[in-house]
Scaffold this motif. Structure first.
Motif, short mmCIF file in Angstrom:
data_model
loop_
_atom_site.label_atom_id
_atom_site.label_comp_id
_atom_site.label_asym_id
_atom_site.label_seq_id
_atom_site.Cartn_x
_atom_site.Cartn_y
_atom_site.Cartn_z
N LEU A 147 52.99 22.12 9.78
CA LEU A 147 53.84 22.28 8.60
C LEU A 147 54.45 23.66 8.48
CD1 LEU A 147 51.51 20.59 5.93
CD2 LEU A 147 53.13 19.48 7.48
N ALA A 148 55.66 23.70 7.93
CA ALA A 148 56.30 24.94 7.52
C ALA A 148 56.62 24.82 6.04
CB ALA A 148 57.57 25.19 8.33
N LEU A 149 56.00 25.68 5.22
CA LEU A 149 56.20 25.66 3.78
C LEU A 149 57.27 26.69 3.41
CD1 LEU A 149 53.41 24.26 4.09
CD2 LEU A 149 52.71 25.41 1.99
N VAL A 150 58.31 26.23 2.72
CA VAL A 150 59.35 27.13 2.24
C VAL A 150 59.16 27.26 0.72
CG1 VAL A 150 61.83 27.57 2.09
CG2 VAL A 150 60.89 26.32 4.06
N ASN A 151 58.53 28.37 0.32
CA ASN A 151 58.13 28.56 -1.07
C ASN A 151 59.17 29.25 -1.94
OD1 ASN A 151 55.59 27.35 -0.90
ND2 ASN A 151 54.60 29.22 -0.20
N HIS A 208 64.29 25.91 -11.24
CA HIS A 208 64.55 27.27 -10.76
C HIS A 208 63.72 27.66 -9.55
CE1 HIS A 208 66.81 27.62 -14.45
NE2 HIS A 208 65.75 27.24 -15.13
N CYS A 209 62.72 26.88 -9.21
CA CYS A 209 61.89 27.21 -8.04
C CYS A 209 61.11 25.97 -7.60
CB CYS A 209 60.92 28.34 -8.37
SG CYS A 209 60.05 29.03 -6.93
N LEU A 210 61.08 25.75 -6.32
CA LEU A 210 60.25 24.67 -5.77
C LEU A 210 59.94 24.98 -4.32
CD1 LEU A 210 62.25 21.49 -4.79
CD2 LEU A 210 63.43 23.49 -5.69
N THR A 211 59.02 24.21 -3.76
CA THR A 211 58.65 24.34 -2.35
C THR A 211 59.13 23.12 -1.59
OG1 THR A 211 56.69 25.69 -2.80
CG2 THR A 211 56.72 24.44 -0.74
N ASP A 212 59.76 23.35 -0.45
CA ASP A 212 60.09 22.28 0.49
C ASP A 212 59.18 22.43 1.71
OD1 ASP A 212 62.01 21.18 -1.10
OD2 ASP A 212 63.71 22.01 -0.02
N VAL A 213 58.81 21.30 2.30
CA VAL A 213 57.92 21.31 3.45
C VAL A 213 58.61 20.61 4.61
CG1 VAL A 213 55.63 20.69 4.32
CG2 VAL A 213 55.94 21.21 1.89
N LEU A 214 58.65 21.28 5.77
CA LEU A 214 59.28 20.72 6.96
C LEU A 214 58.26 20.64 8.08
CD1 LEU A 214 61.54 22.95 5.62
CD2 LEU A 214 62.98 21.62 7.16
N ALA A 215 58.42 19.65 8.93
CA ALA A 215 57.55 19.49 10.10
C ALA A 215 58.34 18.79 11.19
CB ALA A 215 56.31 18.68 9.75
N GLY A 216 57.98 19.06 12.45
CA GLY A 216 58.61 18.38 13.57
C GLY A 216 60.06 18.81 13.78
N GLY A 217 60.74 18.11 14.67
CA GLY A 217 62.15 18.37 14.91
C GLY A 217 62.46 19.77 15.39
N GLY A 218 61.52 20.39 16.08
CA GLY A 218 61.73 21.76 16.55
C GLY A 218 61.21 22.83 15.61
N GLN A 246 58.65 25.25 13.89
CA GLN A 246 57.38 25.87 14.26
C GLN A 246 56.38 25.66 13.12
OE1 GLN A 246 56.42 27.60 17.17
NE2 GLN A 246 54.42 27.37 16.20
N GLY A 247 55.34 24.91 13.38
CA GLY A 247 54.36 24.61 12.35
C GLY A 247 53.43 25.77 12.08
N GLY A 248 52.64 25.62 11.01
CA GLY A 248 51.64 26.63 10.68
C GLY A 248 52.22 27.89 10.10
N GLN A 249 53.28 27.80 9.31
CA GLN A 249 53.89 28.99 8.75
C GLN A 249 54.32 28.78 7.31
OE1 GLN A 249 57.92 30.11 9.94
NE2 GLN A 249 58.15 28.18 11.08
N THR A 250 54.41 29.89 6.59
CA THR A 250 54.94 29.91 5.24
C THR A 250 56.14 30.83 5.22
OG1 THR A 250 52.77 29.52 4.24
CG2 THR A 250 54.47 30.45 2.82
N PHE A 251 57.26 30.34 4.69
CA PHE A 251 58.51 31.09 4.66
C PHE A 251 58.84 31.43 3.23
CE2 PHE A 251 63.05 31.53 4.22
CZ PHE A 251 63.44 32.27 5.34
N GLY A 252 59.14 32.71 2.95
CA GLY A 252 59.52 33.12 1.62
C GLY A 252 58.34 33.09 0.66
N ALA A 253 58.61 33.52 -0.57
CA ALA A 253 57.57 33.55 -1.60
C ALA A 253 58.20 33.53 -2.97
CB ALA A 253 56.70 34.80 -1.43
#
Length: 465
Positions: A96-100, A392-402, A404-411
């Motif tokens: 997973l890649a979490l975009v916070n 005004h703020c939410l998290t999107d989660v992406l996985a697969g399709g190229g 890179q899993g295991g990361q958190t982007f932004g805060a």
């Protein structure tokens, strides 16, 4: 076969002619050889507005009237932490890649505008402010991201390029804008597959089987007669509308004559263990069907979370989905999160085990987050323990399709109210989907052959790949 069923099978029902004028798609550019584009995207949309603070972006050091009772837990990915009520997904966090830091400027703070923004990548116009939930889908709306992908891929031989299930949000007349092709043309509208909470294994495509005494031969004869009628009718009707009708008729005929059309939704072909792994709920079975559609090489599949009004409406002060105006924490802990945890973790694990995750992008999003400060006046304030709307703020989660899993982007900031580090927009997320699918030319043409850009003022999050 009934004419109504034939039209619905072609995608011309409620999501049909009233929502757009056919256009010609721009030619596709060649893909950079550095990364193979994803073959399919699965969008898992958590209808109602899932609480980013209680799933992905917990704030254990915030004051008690913000943070709530849930605690973050460690996962299979160092540094990535999820809610304690997502234990099965925690084992898949390395994918997973979490975009916070997804922020928006939707001042209506309501569902219609949130749907539109996160499904199209475009900021809602002033009509969303003046009309609110009375703002219905319009012919000149910006197109749904799934329709854009569908328009840029070669036509599937047996199935539509975009399929949505297990329902069309929301109940008419309050149908959510943003989920249709609109100005891109009705031939790129998704086909809707319907299911129910009562019979989750029975996903019904619109008239995807011949009924009564209609055989394949008789259907073919009727199609021959229909072609003659169409030829006589062309001189009276606008050519563009006839072209769209013909394309959808061909799609309907393909659906009816192809065994792949029905087998893709036959969940009884799965093992009992696989059904149990996803969970025998309508949302779990819809994700399992999405995996089967990936195997059938459908480019874009959307699963709109289906709520249970009868079971959760009163308890959560909502329509039974993620719109937790009341009892936010009980509804999440006891109902929503266990079902989501099982089904979504099963999808990620299943795709990875089958070697399909690298070529399948999976995106989890919602129309909004939830208000960080606990207490909604509509459900008793603080004592009601609900969370109000918060676009005004939410998290999107992406996985697969190229990705890179295991990361958190932004805060987000210390309260989870606004993006703080590396802020992005729903347009950037939509652009990232196009990038993963190898869609880099976003020019299209209207019926007068005038060019327009499908998604300006945004950029793909290439750092995720």
């Amino acid at each position: 076969m009934q004419r109504r069923q034939f039209l619905v099978a072609s995608g011309l029902g409620f999501a049909g002619m009233r929502f757009g004028t056919p256009t010609s798609a721009a030619p596709r550019k060649k893909i950079s050889p550095s990364r193979k584009p994803a073959k399919s995207t699965i969008l898992f949309f958590l209808c109602g507005g899932a609480s980013h603070l209680d799933l992905w972006d917990l704030k254990p050091n915030a004051p008690s009237d913000y943070r709530g009772p849930f605690q973050p837990i460690e996962t299979s990915a160092p540094g990535v932490r999820l809610s304690e009520h997502l234990p099965m997904l925690a084992k898949q966090a390395h994918h997973l890649a979490l975009v916070n830091s997804v922020g928006a400027t939707v001042n209506t703070n309501d569902h219609h505008a949130g749907y539109y923004h996160n499904l199209t990548g475009h900021i809602p116009d002033q009509s969303f402010v003046t009309k609110g939930n009375n703002r219905t889908p319009q012919p000149d709306d910006w197109p749904y991201m799934g329709s854009v992908v569908a328009s840029r891929r070669p036509s599937h031989p047996n199935l539509p390029n975009a399929i949505s299930l297990p329902h069309m949000p929301s109940r008419a007349p309050y149908t959510r804008p943003g989920q249709f092709a609109a100005r891109l043309g009705v031939e790129h509208d998704p086909m809707y597959i319907h299911g129910s909470n009562e019979e989750p294994l029975k996903l019904r495509g619109p008239a995807m089987s011949l009924e009564g005494e209609i055989t394949v031969d008789r259907l073919t004869e009727r199609m021959s007669l229909l072609k003659q009628l169409d030829s006589a009718r062309r001189q009276f009707d606008e050519f563009a509308n006839i072209a769209a009708m013909n394309q959808n008729q061909k799609r309907a005929l393909s659906l009816l004559l192809s065994s792949q059309s029905t087998s893709a939704f036959d969940l009884e072909q799965e093992t009992p263990a696989m059904l149990e792994r996803y969970g025998k709920t309508i949302n779990g079975m819809s994700l399992l069907a999405a995996r089967r559609l990936v195997e059938a090489e459908v480019p874009f599949i959307t699963v709109f979370w289906k709520g249970d009004l009868n079971r959760l409406g009163k308890k959560c002060k909502s329509a039974g989905s993620w719109d937790t105006h009341g009892n936010n924490f009980k509804c999440l802990k006891e109902d929503l999160l266990p079902e989501f945890d099982r089904a979504y973790s099963a999808l990620i694990e299943d795709l990875a085990d089958r070697g399909l995750l690298d070529e399948t992008l999976v995106l989890v999003t919602s129309e909004m987050g939830r208000k960080p400060k606990i207490g909604d006046p509509r459900s008793g304030g603080t004592s009601g323990a609900g969370r109000d709307h918060w676009t005004h703020c939410l998290t999107d989660v992406l996985a697969g399709g190229g990705i890179q899993g295991g990361q958190t982007f932004g805060a987000s900031d210390r309260y989870g109210e606004f993006p703080l580090k590396s802020p992005v927009t729903p347009g950037d997320i939509t652009h990232t989907v196009y990038h993963a699918m190898g869609i880099h030319d976003l020019m299209a043409y209207d019926k007068l052959d005038r060019p327009y850009h499908l998604l300006e003022n945004s950029k793909p999050l290439t750092a995720l790949f």
